[in-house]
Design a protein around this motif. Sequence first.
Motif, PDB file in Angstrom:
ATOM      1  N   UNK A  28      -6.728  30.279   7.936  1.00  0.00           N
ATOM      2  CA  UNK A  28      -6.785  30.205   9.402  1.00  0.00           C
ATOM      3  C   UNK A  28      -5.400  30.576   9.956  1.00  0.00           C
ATOM      4  N   UNK A  29      -5.325  31.705  10.605  1.00  0.00           N
ATOM      5  CA  UNK A  29      -4.058  32.174  11.152  1.00  0.00           C
ATOM      6  C   UNK A  29      -4.042  32.063  12.675  1.00  0.00           C
ATOM      7  N   UNK A  30      -2.842  32.091  13.215  1.00  0.00           N
ATOM      8  CA  UNK A  30      -2.717  32.368  14.649  1.00  0.00           C
ATOM      9  C   UNK A  30      -2.663  33.884  14.738  1.00  0.00           C
ATOM     10  N   UNK A  31      -3.616  34.432  15.440  1.00  0.00           N
ATOM     11  CA  UNK A  31      -3.826  35.881  15.358  1.00  0.00           C
ATOM     12  C   UNK A  31      -3.011  36.650  16.395  1.00  0.00           C
ATOM     13  N   UNK A  32      -2.053  37.455  15.919  1.00  0.00           N
ATOM     14  CA  UNK A  32      -1.312  38.350  16.809  1.00  0.00           C
ATOM     15  C   UNK A  32      -1.666  39.808  16.522  1.00  0.00           C
ATOM     16  N   UNK A  33      -2.800  40.030  15.869  1.00  0.00           N
ATOM     17  CA  UNK A  33      -3.187  41.400  15.518  1.00  0.00           C
ATOM     18  C   UNK A  33      -4.501  41.816  16.168  1.00  0.00           C
ATOM     19  N   UNK A  34      -5.096  40.931  16.953  1.00  0.00           N
ATOM     20  CA  UNK A  34      -6.396  41.253  17.523  1.00  0.00           C
ATOM     21  C   UNK A  34      -6.239  41.966  18.870  1.00  0.00           C
ATOM     22  N   UNK A  35      -7.144  42.905  19.119  1.00  0.00           N
ATOM     23  CA  UNK A  35      -7.137  43.607  20.408  1.00  0.00           C
ATOM     24  C   UNK A  35      -8.144  43.002  21.387  1.00  0.00           C
ATOM     25  N   UNK A  36      -8.552  41.785  21.099  1.00  0.00           N
ATOM     26  CA  UNK A  36      -9.496  41.085  21.975  1.00  0.00           C
ATOM     27  C   UNK A  36      -8.689  40.494  23.146  1.00  0.00           C
ATOM     28  N   UNK A  37      -8.073  41.394  23.942  1.00  0.00           N
ATOM     29  CA  UNK A  37      -7.035  40.987  24.897  1.00  0.00           C
ATOM     30  C   UNK A  37      -7.486  39.911  25.885  1.00  0.00           C
ATOM     31  N   UNK A  38      -8.766  39.950  26.275  1.00  0.00           N
ATOM     32  CA  UNK A  38      -9.219  38.954  27.254  1.00  0.00           C
ATOM     33  C   UNK A  38      -9.859  37.740  26.580  1.00  0.00           C
ATOM     34  N   UNK A  39      -9.959  37.782  25.259  1.00  0.00           N
ATOM     35  CA  UNK A  39     -10.559  36.657  24.524  1.00  0.00           C
ATOM     36  C   UNK A  39     -12.068  36.615  24.653  1.00  0.00           C
ATOM     37  N   UNK A 228     -11.592  47.060  22.112  1.00  0.00           N
ATOM     38  CA  UNK A 228     -10.434  46.211  22.438  1.00  0.00           C
ATOM     39  C   UNK A 228     -10.922  45.116  23.404  1.00  0.00           C
ATOM     40  N   UNK A 229     -10.424  45.157  24.671  1.00  0.00           N
ATOM     41  CA  UNK A 229     -10.856  44.110  25.606  1.00  0.00           C
ATOM     42  C   UNK A 229     -12.347  44.201  25.912  1.00  0.00           C
ATOM     43  N   UNK A 230     -12.968  45.330  25.602  1.00  0.00           N
ATOM     44  CA  UNK A 230     -14.417  45.491  25.799  1.00  0.00           C
ATOM     45  C   UNK A 230     -15.233  44.633  24.850  1.00  0.00           C
ATOM     46  N   UNK A 231     -14.558  44.058  23.839  1.00  0.00           N
ATOM     47  CA  UNK A 231     -15.160  43.099  22.900  1.00  0.00           C
ATOM     48  C   UNK A 231     -16.412  43.638  22.209  1.00  0.00           C
ATOM     49  N   UNK A 232     -16.434  44.935  21.937  1.00  0.00           N
ATOM     50  CA  UNK A 232     -17.650  45.494  21.363  1.00  0.00           C
ATOM     51  C   UNK A 232     -17.349  46.696  20.482  1.00  0.00           C
ATOM     52  N   UNK A 233     -18.261  47.646  20.509  1.00  0.00           N
ATOM     53  CA  UNK A 233     -18.118  48.888  19.741  1.00  0.00           C
ATOM     54  C   UNK A 233     -18.743  50.002  20.564  1.00  0.00           C
ATOM     55  N   UNK A 234     -18.282  51.227  20.334  1.00  0.00           N
ATOM     56  CA  UNK A 234     -18.791  52.358  21.095  1.00  0.00           C
ATOM     57  C   UNK A 234     -17.756  52.811  22.107  1.00  0.00           C
ATOM     58  N   UNK A 235     -18.098  53.833  22.869  1.00  0.00           N
ATOM     59  CA  UNK A 235     -17.177  54.324  23.901  1.00  0.00           C
ATOM     60  C   UNK A 235     -17.959  55.022  24.990  1.00  0.00           C
ATOM     61  N   UNK A 236     -17.491  54.843  26.223  1.00  0.00           N
ATOM     62  CA  UNK A 236     -18.075  55.571  27.345  1.00  0.00           C
ATOM     63  C   UNK A 236     -17.252  56.825  27.580  1.00  0.00           C
ATOM     64  N   UNK A 350       3.970  44.646  15.759  1.00  0.00           N
ATOM     65  CA  UNK A 350       3.213  44.789  17.003  1.00  0.00           C
ATOM     66  C   UNK A 350       2.577  43.440  17.296  1.00  0.00           C
ATOM     67  N   UNK A 351       3.064  42.795  18.358  1.00  0.00           N
ATOM     68  CA  UNK A 351       2.539  41.485  18.730  1.00  0.00           C
ATOM     69  C   UNK A 351       1.501  41.713  19.823  1.00  0.00           C
ATOM     70  N   UNK A 352       0.256  41.482  19.476  1.00  0.00           N
ATOM     71  CA  UNK A 352      -0.810  41.726  20.423  1.00  0.00           C
ATOM     72  C   UNK A 352      -1.188  40.390  21.080  1.00  0.00           C
ATOM     73  N   UNK A 353      -0.855  40.272  22.369  1.00  0.00           N
ATOM     74  CA  UNK A 353      -1.126  39.006  23.066  1.00  0.00           C
ATOM     75  C   UNK A 353      -2.524  39.024  23.665  1.00  0.00           C
ATOM     76  N   UNK A 354      -3.141  37.871  23.673  1.00  0.00           N
ATOM     77  CA  UNK A 354      -4.445  37.749  24.330  1.00  0.00           C
ATOM     78  C   UNK A 354      -4.382  36.571  25.319  1.00  0.00           C
ATOM     79  N   UNK A 355      -5.404  36.509  26.175  1.00  0.00           N
ATOM     80  CA  UNK A 355      -5.442  35.445  27.189  1.00  0.00           C
ATOM     81  C   UNK A 355      -5.556  34.065  26.539  1.00  0.00           C
TER      82      UNK A 355
END
Length: 377
Positions: A28-39, A228-236, A350-355
């Motif tokens: 269990x880590x404190x995650x600074x690598x996730x792109x889930x920016x808005x959580x 990333x913050x879209x919390x999913x997969x795919x692209x528009x 690269x420190x990736x911060x999230x909400x």
Amino acid sequence: MREEDIIKELSKLKKDENYRSLKSIDKKYINFSSNDYLGLNEDRELRIEFFEKYKNVDLMFSSSSSRLLSGTYPIIIKLEKILEKIYNKKALLFNSGYDANTCLIETLFYKNSLIISDRYNHSSIYAGIKASEAKLLRYRHLDYNHLEEILKKYSLEYDDILVVSETIYSMDGDKADIKELVQLKNKYKFKFKLLIDEAHSFGVSGYGECYEADALDLVDYIVIPLGKAGASIGAYVLMDELSKEYLINKGRKFIYTTALPPINVAWNLFILEKIEKFDFRRERLIEISEYTRNLLSKYEIKTISTTNIISIVIGENQRVNRISENLQEKGYLIYPIKEPTVPKGTARLRVSLTALHTEEIIQKFVEELKYEIDNIL
Ligand SMILES: Cc1ncc(COP(=O)(O)O)c(C=O)c1O
């Protein structure tokens, strides 16, 4: 490639401390690598709400076919229609941001085109440019005077020019100026087309930087990857009608691949419909990012970042590897970024911060980071 050449290259990567391997995350880590920016991806309540909303719908886990065969489920059409209303452009859903960038560029541009790209643009953009066989010129990162010099020199020579930029740059954590890019477009009397990749800004700035800058009419192609913050997969991909028609008919990465599963498409739609409601998360992200930058400055740790992605340049691979290994041992999930992702000699954390990060977590982390930077020389 011959086996012996593969082995040779892999040993060189090991010698240069630049070898990549996959590790399962069992601690269990404190995650600074996730792109889930808005959580949003971490939010269990949101998933419950989603499954309650869609419980009566037959949402399958595969589309079992490409978009051009039976893969265009009604939910995809619904999603694309809503996108078209929001952005006032035609919309097409791709399976990933990588596919969207490469397919758009390699299909709509060709050997007689000139593509002018920010030097630090993502690998998928360069893969598309390479496959298109267009002439490539790079401008210095975020240097619009340099971009203009290139435009001045070449705008008479080419009648098919594309300028490509991202919004937030994920390896430096700095930001392009969309207003300045569209002003250049006006100045050069629409001599070039503009492609903006919103991978790291969708969600973080609501519908994205082009929308926020009121620049939708002046940006020809907007690519919105959702991982990333879209919390999913795919692209528009948002564009004009003719480009959409052409991509559907000629885009190999659109035609020859299985469409995204309906379950993911429904989730994309669910997030899109709620995007305006995430203000408190956006505000929190800005707050924690400012807090982190101030703290880093207090501890004399330099960063050029102005966003929630905080890049700390360490220099040599060996040093950045040691620092990140030690931080991982202390419970922080943080990885070193090395060449070719960033220029040689500028390996970084690269420190990736999230909400979801708190002041307490950041305070402790920055203290540990300072200790490692001062002790690993
Ligand atoms: C700027 C940028 N564009 C495109 C992509 C690719 O998107 P995807 O992960 O959806 O393939 C990424 C990263 O993944 C990215 O950072």
